[in-house]
Design a protein around this motif. Structure first.
Motif, short mmCIF file in Angstrom:
data_model
loop_
_atom_site.label_atom_id
_atom_site.label_comp_id
_atom_site.label_asym_id
_atom_site.label_seq_id
_atom_site.Cartn_x
_atom_site.Cartn_y
_atom_site.Cartn_z
N THR A 79 0.77 -1.34 -0.07
CA THR A 79 0.06 -0.01 0.12
C THR A 79 0.84 1.33 -0.05
O THR A 79 0.77 2.24 0.88
CB THR A 79 -1.03 0.02 1.33
OG1 THR A 79 -0.16 0.26 2.46
CG2 THR A 79 -1.98 -1.17 1.24
N GLY A 80 1.94 1.05 -0.91
CA GLY A 80 2.84 2.22 -1.14
C GLY A 80 2.07 3.45 -2.01
O GLY A 80 0.90 3.39 -2.35
N TYR A 81 2.87 4.19 -2.61
CA TYR A 81 2.38 5.25 -3.73
C TYR A 81 1.84 4.63 -4.92
O TYR A 81 0.49 4.87 -5.35
CB TYR A 81 3.48 6.16 -4.30
CG TYR A 81 3.93 7.08 -3.09
CD1 TYR A 81 3.49 8.25 -3.03
CD2 TYR A 81 4.72 6.53 -2.46
CE1 TYR A 81 3.74 9.02 -2.12
CE2 TYR A 81 5.17 7.49 -1.28
CZ TYR A 81 4.61 8.66 -1.15
OH TYR A 81 5.27 9.48 -0.04
N VAL A 82 2.23 3.36 -5.23
CA VAL A 82 1.37 2.45 -6.48
C VAL A 82 0.47 1.58 -6.08
O VAL A 82 -0.65 1.78 -6.54
CB VAL A 82 2.76 1.76 -7.05
CG1 VAL A 82 2.19 0.70 -8.03
CG2 VAL A 82 3.56 2.65 -8.06
N GLU A 88 3.59 0.51 -13.85
CA GLU A 88 2.52 1.78 -13.66
C GLU A 88 3.52 2.95 -13.98
O GLU A 88 4.79 3.16 -13.67
CB GLU A 88 2.59 1.71 -12.22
CG GLU A 88 2.07 2.94 -11.39
CD GLU A 88 0.44 3.18 -12.25
OE1 GLU A 88 -0.45 2.19 -12.26
OE2 GLU A 88 0.44 4.00 -12.81
N LYS A 125 16.77 5.33 -8.95
CA LYS A 125 16.91 3.97 -9.15
C LYS A 125 16.80 3.24 -10.53
O LYS A 125 17.42 2.22 -10.89
CB LYS A 125 16.26 3.34 -8.08
CG LYS A 125 14.89 2.93 -8.30
CD LYS A 125 14.07 2.19 -7.21
CE LYS A 125 12.71 2.07 -7.66
NZ LYS A 125 12.39 1.20 -8.97
N TYR A 182 -5.11 -13.44 -0.59
CA TYR A 182 -4.68 -13.98 -1.78
C TYR A 182 -5.82 -15.26 -2.30
O TYR A 182 -5.79 -15.45 -3.45
CB TYR A 182 -3.28 -14.34 -1.80
CG TYR A 182 -2.25 -13.31 -1.51
CD1 TYR A 182 -2.32 -12.16 -2.12
CD2 TYR A 182 -0.95 -13.45 -0.88
CE1 TYR A 182 -1.59 -11.07 -1.99
CE2 TYR A 182 -0.12 -12.42 -0.82
CZ TYR A 182 -0.38 -11.29 -1.17
OH TYR A 182 0.33 -10.17 -1.16
N GLY A 215 2.62 -4.70 -5.83
CA GLY A 215 2.87 -3.27 -5.95
C GLY A 215 3.92 -2.87 -4.92
O GLY A 215 3.80 -1.94 -4.32
N LYS A 264 3.04 -5.05 -11.04
CA LYS A 264 2.97 -3.66 -11.19
C LYS A 264 4.21 -2.83 -10.69
O LYS A 264 4.75 -1.72 -11.13
CB LYS A 264 2.03 -3.16 -10.28
CG LYS A 264 1.00 -2.05 -11.16
CD LYS A 264 0.06 -1.48 -10.54
CE LYS A 264 -1.22 -1.00 -11.46
NZ LYS A 264 -0.85 -0.54 -12.85
N THR A 270 9.24 -12.45 -1.96
CA THR A 270 8.30 -12.72 -0.74
C THR A 270 6.82 -12.58 -0.99
O THR A 270 6.27 -13.79 -0.45
CB THR A 270 8.67 -11.58 0.38
OG1 THR A 270 9.93 -11.56 0.55
CG2 THR A 270 7.84 -12.11 1.82
N LYS A 305 8.70 0.19 -19.10
CA LYS A 305 8.74 1.06 -17.98
C LYS A 305 10.10 1.78 -17.54
O LYS A 305 10.13 3.04 -17.65
CB LYS A 305 8.32 0.22 -16.54
CG LYS A 305 8.58 1.00 -15.17
CD LYS A 305 7.56 2.16 -15.32
CE LYS A 305 8.02 2.84 -14.21
NZ LYS A 305 7.16 4.30 -13.92
N TYR A 321 11.45 -8.11 -1.93
CA TYR A 321 9.99 -8.23 -1.65
C TYR A 321 9.10 -8.57 -2.68
O TYR A 321 7.96 -9.17 -2.18
CB TYR A 321 9.56 -6.30 -1.45
CG TYR A 321 10.49 -5.73 -0.39
CD1 TYR A 321 10.35 -5.84 0.75
CD2 TYR A 321 11.53 -5.02 -0.77
CE1 TYR A 321 11.20 -5.25 1.76
CE2 TYR A 321 12.64 -4.45 -0.11
CZ TYR A 321 12.32 -4.52 1.26
OH TYR A 321 13.26 -4.02 2.13
N ASP A 350 -0.59 -5.12 3.29
CA ASP A 350 0.43 -4.72 3.54
C ASP A 350 1.04 -5.35 4.95
O ASP A 350 0.28 -5.89 5.67
CB ASP A 350 0.41 -3.15 3.93
CG ASP A 350 1.93 -2.49 3.59
OD1 ASP A 350 1.94 -1.57 2.51
OD2 ASP A 350 2.90 -2.78 4.36
N ILE A 351 2.44 -5.35 4.87
CA ILE A 351 2.79 -6.17 6.24
C ILE A 351 3.04 -4.95 7.18
O ILE A 351 3.33 -5.44 8.67
CB ILE A 351 4.07 -6.61 5.92
CG1 ILE A 351 5.16 -5.54 5.31
CG2 ILE A 351 4.42 -7.72 4.95
CD1 ILE A 351 6.60 -5.83 5.18
N GLY A 390 7.84 -2.54 -3.11
CA GLY A 390 9.10 -1.71 -3.66
C GLY A 390 10.10 -2.68 -4.14
O GLY A 390 10.34 -3.76 -3.77
N THR A 391 10.88 -1.94 -4.98
CA THR A 391 12.11 -2.43 -5.81
C THR A 391 13.28 -1.62 -5.33
O THR A 391 13.68 -1.17 -6.58
CB THR A 391 11.82 -2.90 -7.14
OG1 THR A 391 11.14 -1.76 -7.77
CG2 THR A 391 10.78 -4.02 -7.39
#
Ligand code: NAD
Length: 430
Positions: free
Chosen positions: A8-11, A151, A263, A74, A83, A119, A101, A204, A98, A30-31, A85-86
């Motif tokens: 549940t970040g920006y994306v 995205e 990045k 799920y 969605g 995404k 996981t 992307k 992530y 989200d964790i 982070g990377t």
């Protein structure tokens, strides 16, 4: 459709609220328990215009749910979007921990056939690996396919960008996956470009790195403009009329920041290197950006004998206006340099102050308004293009500062108006 979104970040959050807005039944996983609690109560942990309204709407229509319980989220989903982070690793490559996981959690949890959609921005070939990994680790006898759906939203206008995207790129290896994603996106009524997964992944990076390149090109030219007496703003104005060039991302400034361009340029360079190739254009964009971030500080050092004990107003902390995100913000590269020199800093940011206090232990003061930050300052640095800063009258710098000396990394003011107001004003490329 029943959609589940991991992260549940920006994306992830923006996708979640927008999917619910168009009528899908959405569960966001989200964790981070605190984040999930906050979201359940209708409060967004991140700032994006319109986000909280969509969040409240989704909660009250009961189409939007938040949980940390990935197993049940799920298990029954038709489509699962990843969605998470990377972030960048020390060698410039993308950290896929992530994503891996989530892939493992999906494999352990799904109880019926579903489509997994990546995404997150991932290196070319990652979707293949995610699909293989899930297939190898499935606990139940189900069919899982993986699709890429990068995205393209920009922070600061994220909700608008998701609802009115220029295009949706879907990378698929089967007509079934294409048809599922077309159904998901049908309510948005946007152009859909269908390509193979690897091309979608590359699209992307190609788009982000091209924009980074455009910015670095303008910054590089801006530095030359200063040496030859041209004005980069006028140059950009002329270029913008040419639709082969395009009018956006032509603004010279203090360099790009944020969680993506820095990045994603390095990740593409890394990918090229892995394949024995050197992407010279992207390498140049990175190198220009690295020096551009501190170009104002270097200018100020040419003018000032010392910053020791000097009162400095820092206007803007976020990497750009409209967001509370500080990741790779130019301000964060300059503040430590100034503090190291003994500067006494008062910073202003209308949205990102709380994040800065939380994430960084800078020994500096914060001011609630531009005026209070400027009061008695001997130097002012502008790092973010907030409207609160842009709308400051040139005369305010003269009246409030002890010495009206301004270094503007966003070219927010007309140099003639600043000079007329009695301000010693330095900006970028003019
Ligand atoms: P972010 O760091 O803001 O959010 C990631 C979220 O994932 C966090 O809330 C984290 O707690 C959560 N998470 C981590 N592991 C998890 C797990 N196992 N299950 C569920 N949630 C988990 O990231 P972001 O800025 O939204 O970026 C996500 C991806 O999208 C990245 O690959 C990024 O490059 C890409 N992207 C970002 C933007 C942008 O503007 N931020 C735009 C386009 C693409």
């Amino acid at each position: 459709m029943n959609l589940t979104i991991a992260g549940t970040g920006y994306v992830g959050l923006v996708a979640g609220v927008c999917f619910a807005h168009v009528g899908h039944n959405v569960t966001c996983v989200d964790i981070d328990e605190k984040k999930v609690e906050l979201l359940r109560s209708g409060v967004s942990p991140i700032y994006e215009e319109g986000l909280e309204d969509f969040l409240k709407e989704g909660l009250s229509s009961n189409l939007l749910h938040f949980t940390t319980d990935y197993t049940s989220a799920y298990a029954g989903a038709d489509v699962i979007f990843i969605g998470v982070g990377t972030p960048e690793l020390a060698d410039g490559s993308a950290n896929l921990t992530y994503v891996a996981t989530v892939a493992r959690q999906i494999a352990e949890s799904v109880t019926h056939d579903c489509l997994v959609v990546v995404k997150s921005t991932v290196p070319v070939g990652t979707n293949d690996k995610v699909e293989q990994f899930i297939k190898d680790s499935l606990v139940n006898k189900v069919c899982v396919e993986v699709a890429s759906n990068p995205e393209f939203l920009a922070q600061g206008t994220a909700v608008h960008d998701m609802m009115h995207a220029a295009r949706i790129i879907i990378g698929v290896e089967s007509s079934h996956a294409e048809s599922v994603l077309r159904t998901v996106y049908a309510p948005f009524n946007l152009p859909i470009v269908t390509v193979k997964r690897r091309s979608a992944e590359m699209s992307k990076y190609a788009a982000n790195d091209f924009l980074a390149l455009k910015i670095s090109y303008m910054n590089d030219l801006a530095n030359l403009c200063e040496l030859v007496g041209a004005d980069i703003e006028d140059v950009a104005k002329g270029m913008a009329y040419d639709d082969r060039i395009g009018a956006r991302y032509l603004r010279a400034g203090i360099g790009y920041g944020g969680s993506c361009f820095p990045k994603d340029t390095k990740a593409l360079e890394y990918l090229a290197k892995q394949h024995g190739y050197k992407l010279q254009t992207v390498a140049a964009a990175v190198s220009v950006n690295t020096s551009q971030r501190t170009v104002l500080y270097k200018k100020a050092c040419n003018r000032m004998i010392t910053f020791n004990g000097i009162k400095v107003a820092v206007l803007g902390l976020a990497f750009k206006a409209g967001t509370d995100d500080l990741r790779e913000s130019p301000a964060l590269y300059n503040i430590p340099l100034l503090l190291e020199q003994g500067a006494v800093i008062t910073a202003f940011d209308p949205i990102a102050e709380a994040n800065c206090r939380k994430q960084y232990d800078f020994s500096m003061q914060y001011a609630p308004t531009v005026s209070e930050a400027l009061k008695d300052a001997q130097v002012c640095f502008i790092f973010t293009d907030w409207k609160e800063i842009r709308s400051t009258a040139p005369s305010a710098f003269k009246q409030l500062m002890r010495t009206p000396l301004v270094y503007d990394g966003r070219n927010l003011f007309d140099p003639v108006a600043m000079k007329t107001a009695g301000v010693e004003y330095y900006s970028i490329g003019r």
